[in-house]
Design a protein around this motif. Structure first.
Motif, PDB file in Angstrom:
ATOM      1  N   THR A  63      52.468 -32.052  71.462  1.00 13.31           N
ATOM      2  CA  THR A  63      51.601 -31.739  71.861  1.00 13.31           C
ATOM      3  C   THR A  63      50.078 -33.279  71.527  1.00 13.31           C
ATOM      4  OG1 THR A  63      49.216 -30.871  71.087  1.00 13.31           O
ATOM      5  CG2 THR A  63      51.295 -31.168  69.447  1.00 13.31           C
ATOM      6  N   LYS A  64      49.389 -33.231  72.436  1.00 10.86           N
ATOM      7  CA  LYS A  64      48.743 -34.672  71.889  1.00 10.86           C
ATOM      8  C   LYS A  64      46.983 -33.915  71.292  1.00 10.86           C
ATOM      9  CE  LYS A  64      49.712 -37.305  75.535  1.00 10.86           C
ATOM     10  NZ  LYS A  64      51.298 -36.393  76.161  1.00 10.86           N
ATOM     11  N   SER A  65      46.001 -32.505  71.696  1.00 11.25           N
ATOM     12  CA  SER A  65      45.708 -31.996  71.069  1.00 11.25           C
ATOM     13  C   SER A  65      45.624 -31.500  69.766  1.00 11.25           C
ATOM     14  CB  SER A  65      44.775 -30.989  71.485  1.00 11.25           C
ATOM     15  OG  SER A  65      46.108 -29.442  72.279  1.00 11.25           O
ATOM     16  N   LYS A  66      46.908 -31.705  69.402  1.00  9.70           N
ATOM     17  CA  LYS A  66      46.999 -31.260  67.864  1.00  9.70           C
ATOM     18  C   LYS A  66      46.869 -30.202  67.577  1.00  9.70           C
ATOM     19  CE  LYS A  66      48.737 -35.025  66.898  1.00  9.70           C
ATOM     20  NZ  LYS A  66      50.416 -35.275  66.466  1.00  9.70           N
TER      21      LYS A  66
ATOM     22  N   THR B  11      55.190 -28.804  62.062  1.00  5.99           N
ATOM     23  CA  THR B  11      54.138 -28.149  62.590  1.00  5.99           C
ATOM     24  C   THR B  11      52.687 -29.352  61.785  1.00  5.99           C
ATOM     25  OG1 THR B  11      53.852 -26.153  61.809  1.00  5.99           O
ATOM     26  CG2 THR B  11      54.223 -26.102  64.100  1.00  5.99           C
TER      27      THR B  11
ATOM     28  N   GLY C  74      50.519 -30.643  60.220  1.00  2.00           N
ATOM     29  CA  GLY C  74      48.764 -31.720  60.646  1.00  2.00           C
ATOM     30  C   GLY C  74      48.790 -31.170  62.111  1.00  2.00           C
ATOM     31  N   ILE C  75      49.226 -30.456  62.253  1.00  3.29           N
ATOM     32  CA  ILE C  75      48.868 -29.525  63.769  1.00  3.29           C
ATOM     33  C   ILE C  75      48.461 -27.915  63.837  1.00  3.29           C
ATOM     34  CG2 ILE C  75      50.120 -28.445  65.771  1.00  3.29           C
ATOM     35  CD1 ILE C  75      52.209 -30.411  66.048  1.00  3.29           C
TER      36      ILE C  75
ATOM     37  N   ALA D  96      55.395 -29.044  69.319  1.00  2.00           N
ATOM     38  CA  ALA D  96      54.583 -29.629  68.486  1.00  2.00           C
ATOM     39  C   ALA D  96      54.910 -31.246  68.402  1.00  2.00           C
ATOM     40  CB  ALA D  96      55.009 -29.713  66.553  1.00  2.00           C
TER      41      ALA D  96
END
Length: 259
Positions: free
Chosen positions: A106-109, A133, A135-136, A103
């Motif tokens: 991650t860049k791609s969310k 997490t 917003g992911i 979490a």
């Protein structure tokens, strides 16, 4: 107590992925590994049954004089470790999906989590997920059927590849860049997973973190061995010992045991 063994149990052979990291980091420590293959997988079982099996494994390891117990099973950790810590006077180290590092990085969310039903439905898993997490996008997938195939030594089979393709499809459609393995059996699938995932997807498991935590707890409680020779490594299975031998691929003694 310092030369007493570290006890490690799992619902089968998968926890040897955790044992490997512990043995690599702490090569002088004696270890006893308990594979409850007869009752694998733990994932579909209810909390009470998982706790009952964890108690049985714990008491067997305590009978063998273990100074610390690693619950090398995500499902047993998330469902039973609280009870074990409250009822036994020995340190316990658990294993849960490495959601936090995925979490945070991650860049791609979007991250995928491949785990057992027992782990994904547990209170501990949901607490950890909610904490890290926001917003992911989380794509959870129950790895139904994977553990039995691994327990039978059927890793490089068309059936395994077909299951993995089905389970990875929604994750790839969501553009994940991290895949979290939420079962100690699943690290044995990493070579296969790498052939099915784009190169930018990072696979994370918990083995190294558990080994570091084991070392830290032993040191803080003054339980580390002072021996400088290689530790004794004993393995017990109530399933087919040959499967454990194949997974280990080393010159270790695997004994069949009724439990």
């Amino acid at each position: 107590m310092n030369n007493s063994p570290i006890g490690i149990f799992d619902s089968g052979v998968g926890g040897t992925s955790i044992w490997r990291e512990i043995h690599k980091l702490l090569p002088h420590e004696n270890t006893i590994y308990l594979a409850d293959s007869k009752n694998a997988p733990y994932g579909p079982k209810g909390k009470d049954r998982i706790t009952e099996l964890s108690i049985k494994n714990t008491e067997l390891l305590l009978e063998k004089g273990c100074k610390l117990i690693v619950v090398a099973c995500n499902t047993a950790t998330t469902n039973a470790i609280k009870y074990l810590r409250e009822n036994y006077d020995v340190p316990f180290i658990g294993i849960e999906p490495a959601i936090k590092p995925a979490a945070l990085q991650t860049k791609s969310k979007a991250i995928g989590i491949l785990a057992t039903k027992g782990t994904l439905s547990s209170e501990l898993f949901h607490k950890t997920t909610d904490l890290y997490t926001n917003g992911i996008k989380i794509i959870e997938q129950v790895g139904e059927g994977l553990v039995p195939l691994i327990e039978n030594g059927e890793i490089d089979t068309p059936e395994m590849e077909n299951l993995l393709k089905i389970y990875l499809k929604p994750m790839l459609e969501a553009n994940i860049d991290y895949l979290v393995l939420g079962c100690s059996h699943y690290p044995y699938l990493i070579p296969k997973l790498k052939t099915l995932l784009p190169k930018h997807v990072t696979i994370i498991d918990s083995g190294i973190a558990v080994a570091k935590q084991t070392a830290s707890i032993l040191e803080s409680l003054n339980l580390s061995t002072q021996e400088k020779t290689s530790g004794d490594c004993l393995f017990y299975s109530n399933g087919n010992p040959e499967i454990l031998n194949e997974i280990l691929q080393d010159d270790f003694l695997v004994e069949g045991l009724v439990f």
